[in-house]
Write a protein that holds these residues in place. Sequence first.
Motif, mmCIF file in Angstrom:
data_model
loop_
_atom_site.group_PDB
_atom_site.id
_atom_site.type_symbol
_atom_site.label_atom_id
_atom_site.label_comp_id
_atom_site.label_asym_id
_atom_site.label_seq_id
_atom_site.Cartn_x
_atom_site.Cartn_y
_atom_site.Cartn_z
ATOM 1 N N GLY A 177 0.658 -1.019 0.178
ATOM 2 C CA GLY A 177 0.407 0.105 -0.016
ATOM 3 C C GLY A 177 0.371 1.114 0.160
ATOM 4 O O GLY A 177 1.140 1.655 -1.205
ATOM 5 N N ALA A 178 1.264 1.925 1.266
ATOM 6 C CA ALA A 178 2.580 2.603 1.328
ATOM 7 C C ALA A 178 3.031 2.577 0.790
ATOM 8 O O ALA A 178 3.590 0.854 0.776
ATOM 9 C CB ALA A 178 2.452 3.485 3.212
ATOM 10 N N TYR A 179 4.600 3.005 1.205
ATOM 11 C CA TYR A 179 5.677 3.094 0.991
ATOM 12 C C TYR A 179 6.363 2.721 -0.616
ATOM 13 O O TYR A 179 7.098 1.385 -1.006
ATOM 14 C CB TYR A 179 6.441 2.420 2.152
ATOM 15 C CG TYR A 179 6.460 2.605 3.158
ATOM 16 C CD1 TYR A 179 6.810 3.873 3.498
ATOM 17 C CD2 TYR A 179 5.436 2.258 4.127
ATOM 18 C CE1 TYR A 179 6.883 4.186 4.738
ATOM 19 C CE2 TYR A 179 5.287 3.316 5.130
ATOM 20 C CZ TYR A 179 6.006 4.743 6.085
ATOM 21 O OH TYR A 179 5.896 4.675 7.177
ATOM 22 N N MET A 180 5.640 2.627 -1.610
ATOM 23 C CA MET A 180 5.750 2.262 -3.053
ATOM 24 C C MET A 180 7.017 2.697 -3.713
ATOM 25 O O MET A 180 8.063 1.522 -4.171
ATOM 26 C CB MET A 180 4.556 2.219 -3.578
ATOM 27 C CG MET A 180 3.443 1.821 -3.351
ATOM 28 S SD MET A 180 2.970 -0.385 -2.875
ATOM 29 C CE MET A 180 3.113 -0.796 -5.118
ATOM 30 N N HIS A 181 7.722 3.809 -2.543
ATOM 31 C CA HIS A 181 8.719 3.359 -3.059
ATOM 32 C C HIS A 181 9.907 3.283 -3.283
ATOM 33 O O HIS A 181 11.421 3.243 -3.306
ATOM 34 C CB HIS A 181 9.263 5.810 -3.409
ATOM 35 C CG HIS A 181 8.994 5.459 -1.440
ATOM 36 N ND1 HIS A 181 8.097 5.735 -0.968
ATOM 37 C CD2 HIS A 181 9.732 5.526 -0.329
ATOM 38 C CE1 HIS A 181 8.306 6.331 0.397
ATOM 39 N NE2 HIS A 181 9.142 5.820 0.492
ATOM 40 N N LEU A 182 9.521 2.271 -1.925
ATOM 41 C CA LEU A 182 11.381 1.833 -2.177
ATOM 42 C C LEU A 182 10.905 0.023 -1.814
ATOM 43 O O LEU A 182 11.776 -0.932 -1.603
ATOM 44 C CB LEU A 182 11.069 1.151 -0.218
ATOM 45 C CG LEU A 182 11.089 2.435 0.712
ATOM 46 C CD1 LEU A 182 10.884 2.231 2.226
ATOM 47 C CD2 LEU A 182 12.244 3.253 -0.027
ATOM 48 N N ILE A 183 10.026 -0.410 -3.044
ATOM 49 C CA ILE A 183 9.671 -2.154 -3.506
ATOM 50 C C ILE A 183 10.881 -2.103 -4.777
ATOM 51 O O ILE A 183 10.923 -1.090 -5.158
ATOM 52 C CB ILE A 183 8.416 -2.561 -4.053
ATOM 53 C CG1 ILE A 183 7.366 -1.231 -4.485
ATOM 54 C CG2 ILE A 183 7.365 -1.970 -2.366
ATOM 55 C CD1 ILE A 183 6.469 -1.817 -4.996
#
Length: 275
Positions: free
Chosen positions: A215-221
């Motif tokens: 959900g959130a933190y997609m910039h880390l995946i």
Amino acid sequence: MILFFFFDDIEAGIEERHKVATDENELKTSDGGFVAPHINSFGHNFRDYHVQSERQKGVEEFYRTNHINQTVRRMRQECGKMERVEMSIWECCELLNEYVDESDPDLDEPQIQHLLQTAEAIRKDYPDEDWLHLTALIHDLGKVLLHPAFGELPQWAMVGDTFPVGCAFDESIVDHKENPDNKNPAYNTKYGIYSEGCGLHNVLMSWGHDDYMCGAYMHLINEEDIENLKWLKIFNKFDLYSKSKVHIRVEKVKPYYLYLINKYFPAKLKWQCGS
């Protein structure tokens, strides 16, 4: 979950035996499969944190305590001191019969019922994916850390949200402004101690029974995380909407799950809590 099994290549073995499609549209459900209800066991919408009730007051206080106390170092350092416990998968499942998840606004039944309700719902829709049935059975086994044999951690340290620490908190994390890491310049920027696309396996999560999120933190995946999210979205439906006051008869389904456990796991596992 943050519990480590001390045996070789379990995940590799499961993946090798089950090369299956990961697109939900490619996985056909059986007739009479699981239908997600519109309301939870209390007659409210699922995951409605605004309902006024005594249980809801407890849920709100739980999340406040959880989000304030989960810092980069605290729980990792404290939990890393625990001793190993040798126990079978099913024995761990039975331990969860003693606990109700204080963070869950949708159910106040023993956790072994949640495991079996989730597994049986998936079994209806995906009868040929036995590895997915087993995944459902063990998905919350990390909650055994509430038990004295595993350290008897408080519920705020074990259940509820799982979220990255070491970077800025997402606004969806209530009460995060009271967390000490929010004032630490090393941790309170968008990327914090991480880099863009570093992958979730490189991200330090809040301590708890789960060690994964979406959900959130997609910039880390990274690409691997994106592929895994396909299965996670399928699983989430059953994890959330299978909760019910109607109990699964444990002894009736136990032989099937013992068969799956024996198929994929050793008889006994050495469990250790650590980072």
